[in-house]
Write a protein that holds these residues in place. Structure first.
Motif, PDB file in Angstrom:
ATOM      1  N   HIS A 252       0.834  -1.198   0.000  1.00 61.00           N
ATOM      2  CA  HIS A 252       0.000   0.000   0.000  1.00 61.00           C
ATOM      3  C   HIS A 252       0.878   1.262   0.000  1.00 61.00           C
ATOM      4  N   ARG A 253       1.922   1.235   0.803  1.00 67.24           N
ATOM      5  CA  ARG A 253       2.812   2.402   0.847  1.00 67.24           C
ATOM      6  C   ARG A 253       3.575   2.555  -0.467  1.00 67.24           C
ATOM      7  N   VAL A 254       3.923   1.437  -1.080  1.00 68.97           N
ATOM      8  CA  VAL A 254       4.583   1.488  -2.394  1.00 68.97           C
ATOM      9  C   VAL A 254       3.652   2.140  -3.415  1.00 68.97           C
ATOM     10  N   TYR A 255       2.354   1.785  -3.368  1.00 65.69           N
ATOM     11  CA  TYR A 255       1.387   2.411  -4.279  1.00 65.69           C
ATOM     12  C   TYR A 255       1.443   3.939  -4.169  1.00 65.69           C
ATOM     13  N   HIS A 256       1.584   4.423  -2.948  1.00 69.66           N
ATOM     14  CA  HIS A 256       1.539   5.865  -2.716  1.00 69.66           C
ATOM     15  C   HIS A 256       2.828   6.577  -3.110  1.00 69.66           C
ATOM     16  N   ASN A 257       3.917   5.829  -3.243  1.00 73.65           N
ATOM     17  CA  ASN A 257       5.207   6.483  -3.432  1.00 73.65           C
ATOM     18  C   ASN A 257       5.881   6.211  -4.772  1.00 73.65           C
ATOM     19  N   ILE A 258       5.331   5.342  -5.584  1.00 74.81           N
ATOM     20  CA  ILE A 258       5.843   5.114  -6.935  1.00 74.81           C
ATOM     21  C   ILE A 258       4.801   5.638  -7.920  1.00 74.81           C
ATOM     22  N   PRO A 259       5.124   6.673  -8.685  1.00 70.98           N
ATOM     23  CA  PRO A 259       4.120   7.370  -9.510  1.00 70.98           C
ATOM     24  C   PRO A 259       3.282   6.476 -10.417  1.00 70.98           C
ATOM     25  N   TRP A 260       3.895   5.519 -11.130  1.00 69.37           N
ATOM     26  CA  TRP A 260       3.093   4.730 -12.067  1.00 69.37           C
ATOM     27  C   TRP A 260       2.156   3.768 -11.339  1.00 69.37           C
ATOM     28  N   LEU A 261       2.533   3.328 -10.133  1.00 71.05           N
ATOM     29  CA  LEU A 261       1.621   2.511  -9.329  1.00 71.05           C
ATOM     30  C   LEU A 261       0.540   3.374  -8.683  1.00 71.05           C
ATOM     31  N   TRP A 262       0.909   4.601  -8.329  1.00 71.11           N
ATOM     32  CA  TRP A 262      -0.079   5.507  -7.736  1.00 71.11           C
ATOM     33  C   TRP A 262      -1.246   5.742  -8.689  1.00 71.11           C
ATOM     34  N   ARG A 263      -0.983   5.771  -9.990  1.00 72.52           N
ATOM     35  CA  ARG A 263      -2.073   6.021 -10.944  1.00 72.52           C
ATOM     36  C   ARG A 263      -3.144   4.938 -10.853  1.00 72.52           C
ATOM     37  N   PHE A 264      -2.758   3.699 -10.554  1.00 71.43           N
ATOM     38  CA  PHE A 264      -3.754   2.643 -10.336  1.00 71.43           C
ATOM     39  C   PHE A 264      -4.481   2.871  -9.007  1.00 71.43           C
ATOM     40  N   HIS A 265      -3.710   3.187  -7.968  1.00 70.83           N
ATOM     41  CA  HIS A 265      -4.294   3.333  -6.634  1.00 70.83           C
ATOM     42  C   HIS A 265      -5.103   4.627  -6.503  1.00 70.83           C
ATOM     43  N   ALA A 266      -4.785   5.624  -7.325  1.00 71.92           N
ATOM     44  CA  ALA A 266      -5.515   6.890  -7.271  1.00 71.92           C
ATOM     45  C   ALA A 266      -6.997   6.689  -7.565  1.00 71.92           C
ATOM     46  N   VAL A 267      -7.312   5.652  -8.325  1.00 76.90           N
ATOM     47  CA  VAL A 267      -8.724   5.348  -8.602  1.00 76.90           C
ATOM     48  C   VAL A 267      -9.465   5.122  -7.293  1.00 76.90           C
ATOM     49  N   HIS A 268      -8.873   4.356  -6.397  1.00 75.76           N
ATOM     50  CA  HIS A 268      -9.509   4.082  -5.104  1.00 75.76           C
ATOM     51  C   HIS A 268      -9.650   5.356  -4.274  1.00 75.76           C
ATOM     52  N   HIS A 269      -8.645   6.208  -4.325  1.00 71.48           N
ATOM     53  CA  HIS A 269      -8.669   7.445  -3.538  1.00 71.48           C
ATOM     54  C   HIS A 269      -9.502   8.548  -4.190  1.00 71.48           C
ATOM     55  N   SER A 270     -10.040   8.299  -5.364  1.00 71.29           N
ATOM     56  CA  SER A 270     -10.791   9.348  -6.061  1.00 71.29           C
ATOM     57  C   SER A 270     -12.197   9.541  -5.502  1.00 71.29           C
ATOM     58  N   SER A 271     -12.666   8.643  -4.648  1.00 70.43           N
ATOM     59  CA  SER A 271     -13.998   8.791  -4.063  1.00 70.43           C
ATOM     60  C   SER A 271     -14.055  10.067  -3.225  1.00 70.43           C
ATOM     61  N   ARG A 272     -15.055  10.897  -3.502  1.00 71.63           N
ATOM     62  CA  ARG A 272     -15.198  12.166  -2.796  1.00 71.63           C
ATOM     63  C   ARG A 272     -16.128  12.050  -1.597  1.00 71.63           C
ATOM     64  N   HIS A 273     -16.739  10.890  -1.455  1.00 73.26           N
ATOM     65  CA  HIS A 273     -17.632  10.620  -0.332  1.00 73.26           C
ATOM     66  C   HIS A 273     -17.300   9.235   0.206  1.00 73.26           C
ATOM     67  N   MET A 274     -17.257   9.105   1.508  1.00 70.12           N
ATOM     68  CA  MET A 274     -16.914   7.835   2.129  1.00 70.12           C
ATOM     69  C   MET A 274     -18.157   7.181   2.715  1.00 70.12           C
ATOM     70  N   ASP A 275     -18.444   5.980   2.226  1.00 72.43           N
ATOM     71  CA  ASP A 275     -19.506   5.160   2.793  1.00 72.43           C
ATOM     72  C   ASP A 275     -19.185   3.704   2.490  1.00 72.43           C
ATOM     73  N   TRP A 276     -20.098   2.794   2.837  1.00 70.83           N
ATOM     74  CA  TRP A 276     -19.828   1.362   2.705  1.00 70.83           C
ATOM     75  C   TRP A 276     -19.532   0.951   1.264  1.00 70.83           C
ATOM     76  N   LEU A 277     -20.030   1.717   0.300  1.00 72.79           N
ATOM     77  CA  LEU A 277     -19.854   1.366  -1.106  1.00 72.79           C
ATOM     78  C   LEU A 277     -18.556   1.914  -1.682  1.00 72.79           C
ATOM     79  N   ALA A 278     -17.999   2.962  -1.064  1.00 74.83           N
ATOM     80  CA  ALA A 278     -16.811   3.629  -1.609  1.00 74.83           C
ATOM     81  C   ALA A 278     -15.604   2.703  -1.694  1.00 74.83           C
ATOM     82  N   GLY A 279     -15.511   1.744  -0.774  1.00 73.24           N
ATOM     83  CA  GLY A 279     -14.371   0.832  -0.778  1.00 73.24           C
ATOM     84  C   GLY A 279     -14.320  -0.078  -1.986  1.00 73.24           C
TER      85      GLY A 279
END
Length: 369
Positions: free
Chosen positions: A205-232
């Motif tokens: 997970h930390r690697v996702y956040h610190n390697i730019p090309w992997l972050w682009r995949f993980h950024a999809v998960h962090h793109s949720s602007r509202h947090m609820d049971w479905l956001a995960g």
């Protein structure tokens, strides 16, 4: 002119009507549309009784919404879906013994999981939520699409994960360590498995956040602007395979029993939903023992000081060991805003978000906001 409020009854009817139609399709084509592994969890009578409840509720809720003049088209979708389900056999669909196929879709897993998740978490978030947030908040359609993808393609995900881990696990054999682990009671194996898997997941997970090309995949998960049971549910398909492979590999290498691994799989499915849920309950000291909503919400905070903290999904202890633990002591303090720091780098929609990591970090006009 003020926009009319959405009718909960209309949308609930639409959901149940469409799920009922999918359930009938599962009865007609069980070899192709249902997962062999998940069929072992429920029986035919349970599925038929649940379908009957869904059909009745879709008709009643949809009819009431239509009579009240609220979201008539959406309500008609629910009534129409339930009607088609009945016309295609309803609860009386008969089928022979289910044959074997090399692969199948997990449509039954999607139907049952979405139904029971909504049944549990929609009321919980309505009455115990930290924020007033409609189940039909912006972006919910995208997240339902992700929920659909990850559940319906569950067998293909398992095939990819197994293929990526089994050969490596076979090469890395530690007989004495495996024997020691397998000699432990299942509950002890489970606790160790949770720690080992969470450490592996948090490091990746930390690697996702610190390697730019992997972050682009993980950024999809962090793109949720509202947090609820479905956001995960909003996770790129490639990230699903990579993360599950990284978590499963140490469990296979160390030789944990099937019972311990299965118990862990149940835990990770439940806790992933709970951690993203909109629940404002005060958990006190438990927040330092288990990853609970407020802890993980800070990981999703759109604040610079929280972009590199709280990577664990089960145990805050893992973040403490990694030096990435951060949680305000005031239990009433929650993030002001969620999402990626550069909103324009993630477009709207599941298809465009799946293509985004391959587009070199470009900016989009129609982005998550």
């Amino acid at each position: 002119m003020a926009r009319s409020r959405r009718s909960f009854l209309a949308y609930a009817s639409a959901l149940l009507g469409l799920l009922s139609l999918m359930a009938v399709a599962c009865f007609h084509f069980p070899e192709l549309l249902t997962s062999r592994e998940f069929r072992a969890v429920y029986n035919e009578q349970f599925a038929r009784h649940l379908l009957l409840v869904g059909l009745a509720a879709a008709f009643v809720m949809g009819t009431v919404a239509i009579l009240r003049g609220r979201n008539k088209r959406v309500a008609m979708l629910g009534v129409g879906g339930a009607t088609l389900a009945v016309l295609f056999g309803g609860t009386n669909v008969q089928f022979d013994a289910i044959g074997k196929t090399p692969y199948s879709l997990g449509l039954d897993w999607f139907v049952l999981s979405l139904f029971f998740s909504a049944l549990v978490f929609v009321p919980l978030e309505r009455y115990l939520g930290k924020r007033e947030l409609s189940p039909l908040r912006p972006g919910w359609r995208t997240d339902v699409a992700y929920f659909f993808m990850s559940h319906v393609l569950v067998q293909f995900i398992l095939i990819l994960v197994t293929a990526s881990t089994s050969s490596i696990a076979g090469l890395a054999a530690f007989p004495s360590l495996k024997t020691a682990i397998q000699s432990l009671p299942v509950w002890a194996q489970f606790l160790i498995a949770v720690f080992v898997a969470d450490m592996a997941q948090a490091l990746l997970h930390r690697v996702y956040h610190n390697i730019p090309w992997l972050w682009r995949f993980h950024a999809v998960h962090h793109s949720s602007r509202h947090m609820d049971w479905l956001a995960g549910s909003r996770i790129h398909f490639i990230e699903i395979v990579m993360t599950r492979s990284a978590v499963l590999l140490p469990l296979l290498v160390l030789g944990f029993s099937a019972s311990a691994v299965n118990a862990y799989v149940i835990l990770v499915g439940l806790q992933a939903v709970v951690a993203h849920a909109n629940l404002g309950i005060r958990f006190g000291w438990l927040e330092y023992l288990l990853v609970l909503p407020r802890y993980h919400h800070w990981h999703h905070a759109r604040q610079q000081e929280y972009v590199d903290v709280n990577y664990a999904i089960h145990l805050p202890l893992v973040d403490m060991l990694m030096g990435t633990f951060k949680l305000p002591r005031n239990q009433d303090q929650w993030p002001r805003e969620y999402g990626v720091m550069k909103l324009e780098t993630v477009p709207n929609g599941i298809v465009r978000q799946h293509l985004m990591p391959f587009q070199g970090g470009r900016k989009f006009d129609d982005y998550v906001d």
